[in-house]
Design a protein around this motif. Structure first.
Motif, PDB file in Angstrom:
ATOM      1  N   LYS A 218       0.847  -1.184   0.000  1.00  0.00           N
ATOM      2  CA  LYS A 218       0.000   0.000   0.000  1.00  0.00           C
ATOM      3  C   LYS A 218       0.889   1.243   0.000  1.00  0.00           C
ATOM      4  O   LYS A 218       1.972   1.238   0.589  1.00  0.00           O
ATOM      5  CB  LYS A 218      -0.905   0.005   1.226  1.00  0.00           C
ATOM      6  CG  LYS A 218      -1.856  -1.189   1.281  1.00  0.00           C
ATOM      7  CD  LYS A 218      -2.715  -1.138   2.532  1.00  0.00           C
ATOM      8  CE  LYS A 218      -3.657  -2.335   2.595  1.00  0.00           C
ATOM      9  NZ  LYS A 218      -4.491  -2.306   3.826  1.00  0.00           N
ATOM     10  N   THR A 220       1.134   5.784  -0.233  1.00  0.00           N
ATOM     11  CA  THR A 220       0.574   7.130  -0.178  1.00  0.00           C
ATOM     12  C   THR A 220       1.527   8.049  -0.914  1.00  0.00           C
ATOM     13  O   THR A 220       2.528   8.510  -0.353  1.00  0.00           O
ATOM     14  CB  THR A 220       0.387   7.590   1.279  1.00  0.00           C
ATOM     15  OG1 THR A 220      -0.502   6.691   1.954  1.00  0.00           O
ATOM     16  CG2 THR A 220      -0.191   9.002   1.322  1.00  0.00           C
ATOM     17  N   ARG A 240      -9.209   5.122 -12.247  1.00  0.00           N
ATOM     18  CA  ARG A 240      -9.686   5.759 -11.030  1.00  0.00           C
ATOM     19  C   ARG A 240      -8.597   6.629 -10.415  1.00  0.00           C
ATOM     20  O   ARG A 240      -7.405   6.364 -10.599  1.00  0.00           O
ATOM     21  CB  ARG A 240     -10.121   4.692 -10.023  1.00  0.00           C
ATOM     22  CG  ARG A 240     -11.323   3.879 -10.457  1.00  0.00           C
ATOM     23  CD  ARG A 240     -11.656   2.819  -9.454  1.00  0.00           C
ATOM     24  NE  ARG A 240     -10.571   1.862  -9.304  1.00  0.00           N
ATOM     25  CZ  ARG A 240     -10.585   0.845  -8.443  1.00  0.00           C
ATOM     26  NH1 ARG A 240     -11.620   0.683  -7.633  1.00  0.00           N
ATOM     27  NH2 ARG A 240      -9.561   0.010  -8.383  1.00  0.00           N
ATOM     28  N   THR A 242      -6.036   8.068  -7.669  1.00  0.00           N
ATOM     29  CA  THR A 242      -5.245   7.384  -6.657  1.00  0.00           C
ATOM     30  C   THR A 242      -5.736   7.758  -5.267  1.00  0.00           C
ATOM     31  O   THR A 242      -6.168   8.891  -5.029  1.00  0.00           O
ATOM     32  CB  THR A 242      -3.760   7.744  -6.788  1.00  0.00           C
ATOM     33  OG1 THR A 242      -3.613   9.167  -6.631  1.00  0.00           O
ATOM     34  CG2 THR A 242      -3.228   7.332  -8.148  1.00  0.00           C
ATOM     35  N   SER A 243      -5.677   6.808  -4.360  1.00  0.00           N
ATOM     36  CA  SER A 243      -6.065   7.076  -2.971  1.00  0.00           C
ATOM     37  C   SER A 243      -4.984   7.890  -2.275  1.00  0.00           C
ATOM     38  O   SER A 243      -3.791   7.784  -2.601  1.00  0.00           O
ATOM     39  CB  SER A 243      -6.306   5.768  -2.223  1.00  0.00           C
ATOM     40  OG  SER A 243      -5.122   4.976  -2.213  1.00  0.00           O
TER      41      SER A 243
END
Length: 294
Positions: A218, A220, A240, A242-243
């Motif tokens: 994961k 960021t 989509r 990106t988080s």
């Protein structure tokens, strides 16, 4: 024990992992005093010839540091002597690993390395770090070297890489993460994968995100404005967004604080070494110290 020297506890952790044979039946002597001399030079940035006599002959200290930088001894010490023990004791924060880079100005004495074949060091030769560019880049500010770093949540380096100062950050995220290899003394494959990775916009690229997804890490990493505009212009084919977690991104300052600790060594903040493998060994030896103090 003088200021900056290894304490008895630190030496007890480091001593058993140091090489014992110098080749042809010889044995190393005075490891403790020599390492204190290496750390003194890195902390103060003085020329090797100006080392105080309490560390012995300056030539002995210089040659041992050069040899250990060439044959990978400093890398093995970082992984096996300090990182492996810290992982067994649960002192490595794998929940968040951050990546960043810093530029170190090169002193005029760092330029002018001879273009010649690697010299043999006993039965070993200099590794692939003996390279034609010598990790020196030229820009408006002059010669410089860039240190790419991956640090864990405890403000300690996990892996590092040196390149010329003008090289970008994004292409070197994967090589830095591939250098994370924490051995497991009880057996098994080394630990190489963090749970979460944090980085700034410089590391935002499709290649890096695909690499992290493939390894199930994961991450960021904020999306750059031009990349976001390009994705939106493609509509549904752009994919989509990106988080992004602000609280996790705030922990990205951990690698910056780790870099500040390393740059407390004047020989790291300013490059004095001519060869790329020697400056790599200098930064690696400096990275060992935060692990010993923790």
């Amino acid at each position: 024990m003088a200021r900056g020297d290894l304490s008895n506890e630190e030496w007890a952790r480091l001593g058993p992992h140091l090489p014992k044979n110098v080749g042809r039946g010889g044995r190393w002597k005075n490891h403790h005093r020599v390492i204190n001399g290496i750390l003194f030079r890195q902390r103060t940035g003085i020329p090797w010839r100006d080392l105080p006599t309490r560390f012995g002959k300056w030539k002995t200290v210089h040659d041992r540091h050069r040899r250990w930088s060439a044959d990978g001894t400093w890398d093995r010490i970082l992984r096996r002597a300090v990182q492996a023990d810290a992982d067994v004791e649960g002192r490595i924060d794998w929940s968040m690993v951050s990546v960043d880079s810093t530029v170190c100005r090169a002193h005029q004495h760092a330029a002018g390395a001879r273009k010649r074949a690697p010299r043999k060091l006993g039965k070993r030769t200099q590794p692939a770090q003996h390279r034609p560019d010598e990790a020196l880049g030229r820009s408006r500010g002059g010669l410089s070297t860039k240190i790419h770093l991956a640090a864990e949540g405890g403000l300690r380096p996990l892996a590092l890489l040196v390149t010329p100062g003008q090289w970008g950050d994004a292409p070197h995220m994967v090589p830095v993460l591939d250098r994370i290899r924490v051995p497991r003394p009880a057996g098994g494959h080394p630990r190489t994968r963090p749970d979460h990775l944090s980085g700034d916009k410089a590391y935002s690229s499709r290649r890096n995100r695909c690499y992290l997804r493939r390894r199930q890490v994961k991450h960021t990493i904020p999306e750059r404005r031009d990349q976001r505009t390009h994705r939106q212009n493609r509509g549904s084919q752009g994919g989509r967004p990106t988080s992004f977690g602000p609280s996790r991104y705030a922990r990205g300052n951990e690698v910056e604080r780790t870099i500040n600790q390393l740059k407390g060594f004047r020989a790291v903040a300013t490059r004095f070494d001519k060869r790329a493998y020697v400056i790599h060994g200098t930064v690696t030896a400096a990275a060992v110290r935060p692990w010993l103090r923790s």
